[in-house]
Design an enzyme around this catalytic site. Structure first.
Site, PDB file in Angstrom:
ATOM      1  N   CYS B 163      49.172  72.091  82.218  1.00  0.00           N
ATOM      2  CA  CYS B 163      50.442  71.465  81.834  1.00  0.00           C
ATOM      3  C   CYS B 163      50.672  71.477  80.330  1.00  0.00           C
ATOM      4  CB  CYS B 163      50.497  70.060  82.400  1.00  0.00           C
ATOM      5  SG  CYS B 163      50.205  70.089  84.175  1.00  0.00           S
ATOM      6  N   HIS B 303      54.304  63.255  76.757  1.00  0.00           N
ATOM      7  CA  HIS B 303      53.899  64.025  77.941  1.00  0.00           C
ATOM      8  C   HIS B 303      54.196  63.216  79.208  1.00  0.00           C
ATOM      9  CE1 HIS B 303      51.872  67.115  80.203  1.00  0.00           C
ATOM     10  NE2 HIS B 303      51.087  66.225  80.775  1.00  0.00           N
ATOM     11  N   GLU B 314      48.214  57.893  76.791  1.00  0.00           N
ATOM     12  CA  GLU B 314      49.042  58.495  75.737  1.00  0.00           C
ATOM     13  C   GLU B 314      49.618  57.426  74.804  1.00  0.00           C
ATOM     14  OE1 GLU B 314      52.320  60.863  77.132  1.00  0.00           O
ATOM     15  OE2 GLU B 314      52.630  61.782  75.167  1.00  0.00           O
ATOM     16  N   LYS B 332      60.526  63.844  81.571  1.00  0.00           N
ATOM     17  CA  LYS B 332      60.065  64.151  82.935  1.00  0.00           C
ATOM     18  C   LYS B 332      60.628  63.153  83.952  1.00  0.00           C
ATOM     19  CE  LYS B 332      55.665  66.503  81.898  1.00  0.00           C
ATOM     20  NZ  LYS B 332      55.410  66.191  80.467  1.00  0.00           N
ATOM     21  N   HIS B 337      58.049  67.257  86.660  1.00  0.00           N
ATOM     22  CA  HIS B 337      56.995  67.858  85.844  1.00  0.00           C
ATOM     23  C   HIS B 337      56.951  69.364  86.089  1.00  0.00           C
ATOM     24  CE1 HIS B 337      53.526  68.633  83.623  1.00  0.00           C
ATOM     25  NE2 HIS B 337      52.646  67.801  84.144  1.00  0.00           N
ATOM     26  N   PHE B 396      45.398  69.608  82.691  1.00  0.00           N
ATOM     27  CA  PHE B 396      44.117  69.600  83.401  1.00  0.00           C
ATOM     28  C   PHE B 396      43.178  70.582  82.706  1.00  0.00           C
ATOM     29  CE2 PHE B 396      45.723  68.427  87.954  1.00  0.00           C
ATOM     30  CZ  PHE B 396      45.859  67.109  87.550  1.00  0.00           C
TER      31      PHE B 396
END
Lengths: 79, 408
Positions: B163, B303, B314, B332, B337, B396
């Site tokens: 991502c 994010h 975050e 998002k 996403h 990831f």
């Protein structure tokens, strides 16, 4: 099947696979030089033709099929 | 160290919110959701039956025969980059193709092709597998197709960092220009994996929202009731250009890509570091690279994917690296996403926020989490003078990428 019927069947495949205008397909036309069919699309044409006409077209025969007429003759002889 | 100035001169996107940048941006400012119910039969057996699907199908824009040779991720990469290219006005600029590069990545790649051809293999045998299969599923396929479309000859690159892909691809584009390997780089990300296998995989990780009865409310970063991310598809692209090159041709400059920071967590294959340590280092590096004071960064496109753990990690990282002054948003909440495309789409949102002086909203933030102690443009767009802004992307694998954009 007549040669005309085979040509029409090939034209349908060429339109589906490579976007060739059916009216452009004639026995004298070369797949690569006249109809712009690249090597990967030619593989698709062969597999679709085998299915449509109930024939086998081995890989070592494909190189001899330069024109639509070559393919029509081969399919005519096999079917 | 002084760097070659890199600016953004073109934008392109096809997203769940719109078929181009203008419609996507309008939808964001209006707080629209791009999430809807999944209607294919295969969705019935899945725990997750919602997704953010493209607003405009690529079949409406690309020739049928061409589409036969393209994975969906490649088709939309071509659409987005062609828009960005046209937007930058580079088509007839006389740019030397040997000075044009491409950096377009994907998080997952041609999974739809792989799965569709496997179906054909199982049903009809190997001879029926398409001869286009490999160039359709290879991860570098989107970048390669874009390079082919534009005739780019300075190098065509494909970054894959889950991502964080879109943001890392943009960083690589910046690095190519700074290193003198290109004058212009078309950079971005693409993703199209709305299919039962990826959804089953993500949902087995318990990473996805199961709010199936309220699709538009499912993506809700920082809200107490958030229960996972919503899978989206789309592509985003920006044209990066050496500043003096852009100036010489009188190009419109949207913003400056002032700096980037990339770190890796070395902590867990999927879990973010609980204190966001890798994110803190990425943001700190990006600010140092941009050579600005952190107080100039007054806006962050976070994010924030709407997962319980990630969203708060975050926040901790932002507080530590930036302080408590910036106005945050999580777009998002509207787009879903887009995985490997998210960093590219959110860079576009960040750039337009700077250019237009407005922060798009974070929708569905009805009941903020107790751990949310920073200012968010909740549910309504907010006007703000933005000299500099940050865009975060995490993936990831422990990938952290922070981009700093500044006003042109």
């Amino acid at each position: 099947m007549t040669r005309d019927e085979i040509t029409t069947g090939l034209a349908e495949i060429l339109e589906e696979v490579a976007g060739v205008t059916p009216d452009d397909v004639a026995e004298g036309k070369s797949f690569t030089d006249d109809l712009d069919v690249d090597s990967l699309s030619m593989v698709e044409v062969v597999v679709a033709a085998e299915e449509k006409f109930g024939v086998k077209i081995p890989d070592n025969e494909v190189q001899n099929l330069k024109t639509v007429g070559d393919a029509v003759s081969y399919i005519e002889a096999q079917s | 160290m002084t760097h070659t100035d890199v600016v953004v001169t073109g934008l392109g996107a096809t997203t769940p919110l719109g078929g181009d940048v203008a419609s996507t941006w309008d939808a964001m400012l209006n707080g629209q959701s791009g999430v809807s119910a999944l209607t294919p039969d295969w969705a019935e057996q899945l725990p997750v039956r919602i997704a953010a699907q493209l607003a405009v199908d690529p079949a409406e824009l690309l020739d049928r025969v061409k589409l036969r040779r393209l994975d969906r991720s490649e088709a939309i990469a071509i659409i987005a980059t062609n828009q960005a290219w046209a937007d930058a006005g580079l088509a007839d600029s006389g740019l030397d193709p040997e000075r044009l590069g491409v950096s377009v990545g994907s998080g997952i790649g041609g999974a739809l092709t792989l799965l569709a051809q496997d179906d054909i293999l199982e049903a009809s045998g190997p001879r029926r597998v398409s001869p286009h299969t490999i160039p359709m599923l290879m991860p570098n396929g989107p970048a390669a197709w874009v390079g082919l479309e534009l005739g780019a000859r300075a190098g065509v690159h494909c970054v894959a960092s889950a991502c964080a892909t879109g943001a890392e691809a943009i960083t690589l584009g910046m690095d190519m220009i700074r290193a003198g390997r290109a004058d212009v780089v078309v950079a971005g990300g693409t993703e199209a994996v709305i299919h039962q296998l990826p959804i089953a995989g993500f949902s087995s990780m318990r990473a996805m929202s199961t709010r199936n009865d309220e699709p538009e409310k499912a993506s809700r970063p920082w809200d107490k009731a958030r229960d996972g991310f919503v899978l989206g598809e789309g592509a985003g692209a920006i044209v990066l250009e050496r500043a003096d090159h852009a100036a010489a041709r009188g190009a419109r400059v949207y913003a400056r890509l002032a700096g980037a920071g990339i770190t890796s967590d070395g902590y867990d294959i999927v879990q973010p570091h609980p204190e966001g340590a890798g994110a803190v280092r990425a943001i700190t590096k990006a600010i140092a690279d941009a050579d600005i004071d952190r107080r100039e960064i007054v806006h962050v496109n976070a994010h924030a994917t709407s997962t319980p753990v990630g969203d708060l990690a975050e926040i901790k990282a932002l507080r530590q690296a930036l302080g408590d002054h910036p106005v945050l948003t999580a777009t998002k909440s509207m787009s879903g996403h887009l995985l490997g495309a998210s960093g590219a789409l959110e860079s576009i949102a960040t750039i337009l926020a700077i250019r237009n002086g407005v922060v798009p909203p974070t929708i569905n933030l009805d009941d903020p989490d107790d751990g949310l102690d920073l200012d968010v443009a909740a549910n309504k767009a907010r006007h703000l003078e933005i000299p500099a802004a940050l865009n975060n992307s995490f993936g990831f694998g422990g990938h952290n990428v922070a981009l700093v954009f500044t006003r042109a």
